[in-house]
Design a protein around this motif. Sequence first.
Motif, PDB file in Angstrom:
ATOM      1  N   THR A 128       0.839  -1.186   0.000  1.00  0.00           N
ATOM      2  CA  THR A 128       0.000   0.000   0.000  1.00  0.00           C
ATOM      3  C   THR A 128       0.869   1.228   0.000  1.00  0.00           C
ATOM      4  O   THR A 128       2.074   1.151   0.210  1.00  0.00           O
ATOM      5  CB  THR A 128      -0.893   0.041   1.239  1.00  0.00           C
ATOM      6  OG1 THR A 128      -0.047   0.211   2.358  1.00  0.00           O
ATOM      7  CG2 THR A 128      -1.703  -1.209   1.382  1.00  0.00           C
ATOM      8  N   ASN A 180     -10.177  -1.426  -4.159  1.00  0.00           N
ATOM      9  CA  ASN A 180      -9.010  -2.257  -4.466  1.00  0.00           C
ATOM     10  C   ASN A 180      -8.052  -2.165  -3.290  1.00  0.00           C
ATOM     11  O   ASN A 180      -7.559  -1.075  -2.977  1.00  0.00           O
ATOM     12  CB  ASN A 180      -8.292  -1.754  -5.721  1.00  0.00           C
ATOM     13  CG  ASN A 180      -9.116  -1.916  -6.987  1.00  0.00           C
ATOM     14  OD1 ASN A 180     -10.208  -2.468  -6.964  1.00  0.00           O
ATOM     15  ND2 ASN A 180      -8.582  -1.434  -8.097  1.00  0.00           N
ATOM     16  N   SER A 251      -6.232  -7.066  -4.389  1.00  0.00           N
ATOM     17  CA  SER A 251      -5.284  -7.095  -5.514  1.00  0.00           C
ATOM     18  C   SER A 251      -3.850  -6.924  -5.034  1.00  0.00           C
ATOM     19  O   SER A 251      -2.927  -6.900  -5.848  1.00  0.00           O
ATOM     20  CB  SER A 251      -5.618  -5.987  -6.517  1.00  0.00           C
ATOM     21  OG  SER A 251      -5.433  -4.704  -5.937  1.00  0.00           O
ATOM     22  N   GLU A 252      -3.654  -6.814  -3.739  1.00  0.00           N
ATOM     23  CA  GLU A 252      -2.354  -6.461  -3.157  1.00  0.00           C
ATOM     24  C   GLU A 252      -1.870  -7.568  -2.238  1.00  0.00           C
ATOM     25  O   GLU A 252      -2.595  -8.025  -1.353  1.00  0.00           O
ATOM     26  CB  GLU A 252      -2.510  -5.160  -2.353  1.00  0.00           C
ATOM     27  CG  GLU A 252      -1.321  -4.775  -1.522  1.00  0.00           C
ATOM     28  CD  GLU A 252      -0.208  -4.178  -2.349  1.00  0.00           C
ATOM     29  OE1 GLU A 252       0.934  -4.186  -1.872  1.00  0.00           O
ATOM     30  OE2 GLU A 252      -0.471  -3.688  -3.455  1.00  0.00           O
ATOM     31  N   GLU A 261       1.712  -7.014  -8.847  1.00  0.00           N
ATOM     32  CA  GLU A 261       0.530  -6.448  -8.203  1.00  0.00           C
ATOM     33  C   GLU A 261      -0.072  -5.298  -8.995  1.00  0.00           C
ATOM     34  O   GLU A 261      -1.266  -4.999  -8.861  1.00  0.00           O
ATOM     35  CB  GLU A 261       0.868  -6.025  -6.779  1.00  0.00           C
ATOM     36  CG  GLU A 261       1.046  -7.255  -5.897  1.00  0.00           C
ATOM     37  CD  GLU A 261       1.574  -6.932  -4.527  1.00  0.00           C
ATOM     38  OE1 GLU A 261       1.012  -7.437  -3.547  1.00  0.00           O
ATOM     39  OE2 GLU A 261       2.551  -6.166  -4.434  1.00  0.00           O
ATOM     40  N   GLU A 262       0.718  -4.650  -9.820  1.00  0.00           N
ATOM     41  CA  GLU A 262       0.148  -3.660 -10.742  1.00  0.00           C
ATOM     42  C   GLU A 262      -0.764  -4.362 -11.746  1.00  0.00           C
ATOM     43  O   GLU A 262      -1.824  -3.830 -12.120  1.00  0.00           O
ATOM     44  CB  GLU A 262       1.261  -2.902 -11.457  1.00  0.00           C
ATOM     45  CG  GLU A 262       2.096  -2.044 -10.527  1.00  0.00           C
ATOM     46  CD  GLU A 262       3.115  -1.202 -11.272  1.00  0.00           C
ATOM     47  OE1 GLU A 262       3.290  -0.041 -10.910  1.00  0.00           O
ATOM     48  OE2 GLU A 262       3.737  -1.717 -12.227  1.00  0.00           O
ATOM     49  N   TRP A 265      -3.887  -5.104  -9.979  1.00  0.00           N
ATOM     50  CA  TRP A 265      -4.685  -3.871  -9.841  1.00  0.00           C
ATOM     51  C   TRP A 265      -5.469  -3.599 -11.129  1.00  0.00           C
ATOM     52  O   TRP A 265      -6.648  -3.221 -11.076  1.00  0.00           O
ATOM     53  CB  TRP A 265      -3.766  -2.689  -9.527  1.00  0.00           C
ATOM     54  CG  TRP A 265      -4.483  -1.431  -9.166  1.00  0.00           C
ATOM     55  CD1 TRP A 265      -4.759  -0.969  -7.920  1.00  0.00           C
ATOM     56  CD2 TRP A 265      -5.025  -0.441 -10.078  1.00  0.00           C
ATOM     57  NE1 TRP A 265      -5.435   0.224  -7.974  1.00  0.00           N
ATOM     58  CE2 TRP A 265      -5.611   0.577  -9.281  1.00  0.00           C
ATOM     59  CE3 TRP A 265      -5.068  -0.323 -11.451  1.00  0.00           C
ATOM     60  CZ2 TRP A 265      -6.232   1.698  -9.845  1.00  0.00           C
ATOM     61  CZ3 TRP A 265      -5.699   0.785 -12.012  1.00  0.00           C
ATOM     62  CH2 TRP A 265      -6.266   1.785 -11.214  1.00  0.00           C
ATOM     63  N   THR A 269      -9.521  -3.484 -11.409  1.00  0.00           N
ATOM     64  CA  THR A 269     -10.227  -2.314 -11.923  1.00  0.00           C
ATOM     65  C   THR A 269     -11.172  -2.694 -13.055  1.00  0.00           C
ATOM     66  O   THR A 269     -12.292  -2.180 -13.165  1.00  0.00           O
ATOM     67  CB  THR A 269      -9.213  -1.248 -12.373  1.00  0.00           C
ATOM     68  OG1 THR A 269      -8.403  -0.884 -11.240  1.00  0.00           O
ATOM     69  CG2 THR A 269      -9.889  -0.001 -12.904  1.00  0.00           C
ATOM     70  N   SER A 282      -8.717   3.478  -4.516  1.00  0.00           N
ATOM     71  CA  SER A 282      -7.445   2.768  -4.562  1.00  0.00           C
ATOM     72  C   SER A 282      -6.463   3.444  -3.612  1.00  0.00           C
ATOM     73  O   SER A 282      -5.858   4.456  -3.951  1.00  0.00           O
ATOM     74  CB  SER A 282      -6.881   2.768  -5.987  1.00  0.00           C
ATOM     75  OG  SER A 282      -5.561   2.248  -5.990  1.00  0.00           O
ATOM     76  N   LEU A 284      -3.572   2.464  -2.823  1.00  0.00           N
ATOM     77  CA  LEU A 284      -2.393   1.683  -3.175  1.00  0.00           C
ATOM     78  C   LEU A 284      -1.513   2.527  -4.082  1.00  0.00           C
ATOM     79  O   LEU A 284      -2.016   3.365  -4.834  1.00  0.00           O
ATOM     80  CB  LEU A 284      -2.793   0.394  -3.908  1.00  0.00           C
ATOM     81  CG  LEU A 284      -3.770  -0.546  -3.197  1.00  0.00           C
ATOM     82  CD1 LEU A 284      -4.290  -1.601  -4.162  1.00  0.00           C
ATOM     83  CD2 LEU A 284      -3.109  -1.198  -2.000  1.00  0.00           C
ATOM     84  N   ILE A 308      -0.338   0.654 -15.282  1.00  0.00           N
ATOM     85  CA  ILE A 308      -1.350   0.835 -14.244  1.00  0.00           C
ATOM     86  C   ILE A 308      -2.010   2.212 -14.351  1.00  0.00           C
ATOM     87  O   ILE A 308      -3.217   2.355 -14.143  1.00  0.00           O
ATOM     88  CB  ILE A 308      -0.736   0.611 -12.841  1.00  0.00           C
ATOM     89  CG1 ILE A 308      -1.823   0.607 -11.766  1.00  0.00           C
ATOM     90  CG2 ILE A 308       0.350   1.634 -12.534  1.00  0.00           C
ATOM     91  CD1 ILE A 308      -1.318   0.205 -10.394  1.00  0.00           C
ATOM     92  N   SER A 324      -7.429   7.884  -6.192  1.00  0.00           N
ATOM     93  CA  SER A 324      -6.163   7.248  -5.804  1.00  0.00           C
ATOM     94  C   SER A 324      -5.480   8.064  -4.727  1.00  0.00           C
ATOM     95  O   SER A 324      -5.430   9.295  -4.792  1.00  0.00           O
ATOM     96  CB  SER A 324      -5.229   7.133  -7.015  1.00  0.00           C
ATOM     97  OG  SER A 324      -3.943   6.680  -6.636  1.00  0.00           O
TER      98      SER A 324
END
Length: 552
Positions: A128, A180, A251-252, A261-262, A265, A269, A282, A284, A308, A324
């Motif tokens: 995160t 997410n 997603s993380e 992890e991207e 993500w 999404t 998000s 993250l 991403i 974000s």
Amino acid sequence: MKYLSIVILTFCLLLSVTLEAQVNTGSNKIYRVSFKDKKNTPYSVSRPLEFLSQRAIDRRIRFGIPVDESDFPVNPAYLDSLRKAGAQILFTSRWMNSATIKVDTITVIRQIRQYSFVTEAVKVFSSTDSERVDVLPYPVTDTETAGLNYGHAFRQINMLNGDFLHEKGFQGQGVVIAVNDAGFWKVDRLSLFKNMFDENRVKMQVNLIRGDDSVFKDHTHGTYVLSVMAANIPGFMIGTAPKADYILIVSENGSNEYPVEEEAWISATEIADSAGADIINSSLGYSEFDNPAMNHTYSELDGNTLRISRAADIAASKGLVVVSSAGNQGSKEWKYITAPADADSIITVGAVNAKNEYAPFSSTGPSADGDVKPNVVAMGWGTVAASLEDNKLELISGTSLSAPVITGLTACLIQAFPNKNNMEIIRAIEQSAHLYPFPDHLMGYGIPDYQLAYEILSLSQTPSDKTISLLKIYPNPFKNGLNISFFSKEKSTVSITLYNLIGRKINEYSTEVNANSFNREIFKINGILRPGFYFLELNDGKTKVRERLVAY
């Protein structure tokens, strides 16, 4: 009001979790495979219900967004070929036309790279955006408004005039928020979220890391984030969107940091889009990885380079509002925002404290291409959130917490104006913020005023004989100057005049405005005013608007 203890917590790095995970990064053999095309796809724009929910289709219809090839899933024949070669499909991206796979040997990848429909296979193997920071907690007040008793969460909502929306009945009803995150540990057992389950407002659960729907087992980060929006115990804590519907997506992977992890993500999404979400939170961010060779550079944070960030903008092009967190790198060597916060069509959120002061840990802008980042800020330094002990709360810091403050209130704004598109909603939020139109690289446009954003959106759609409408004058009482916000329906010259109580002109100036524009002016006072009552008048030749003021 029943008073319950509050634990002061400094937001730290994601705790390590042991996942037998679908994404077993220990294998060190996870790749992103990109495909050349979607030829011979079994999908068609004439049958969108095969790959989009009715809510997602309705959103596209409402905002005039066509269903096109980018909405088609990856060609299943290509995925079958990868499986036959020995690859395990972890997740896919229809927008990027790719698949993230796990393989046992490099031989499998060598074979896959030979396929004519494959353009590349790149090893990807994040956390995160919240880092350990020193927190000076501020007193948590128990304040009751005429409508809702927010308990300990009053300040973080009232700072943005979010209680105005709530008291008008906009508390997120019917709006779907996708979150997410890294996990939502104990959300299904904590009293703070009971209302959400009793009313069946958790619409979907997906764990892309485990490969199942077990979102309540792994991590605490999403628990804190979700509570800022979804909490609903009057007199104790009420969130920014206490009656919204939620999609919870893991997603993380909190145990390590790699670009895989991207890819998760991006897939998360797309799931949110196809399920019909209206807005995505998000909290993250990605910039540095366990393998430094995979690190991003600041020059890549231009909104167009990183996959991403491009995916965040594609989500916006599909009609979603993406929120974000900016990141917590402000006091570190990196200092800048992290991906996908650089995407140009989303809301990037920095952090302030309860006194409206910039939080030194909050990542700074601009993006590498000069866009205003963060767009706005909210309370992320000492934010009230859930505790992992029932009937307790914690003070948590990080832009992970300021982002859901904005997400929840934006969901309420979407509820109030369902036919306004995402860019209109974002623009009104920016225009309402206290630094608009003069942003800086620490707080962007500043702290939004959701009552003002509501009025901006209302004026832009309500027929009226008035050619100008006065929205806000502050401070009042005043001494040396005034900030004036108004809406103009026509292109004109607006004169702004200050009169004393007997009608004598004290000061005057004019400004040129465009049609259908929100305007903010700084009115400076020449000399020293005597304390007393005054009138400020706006006049565009067709409409006069007056407001009574007090000088001290």
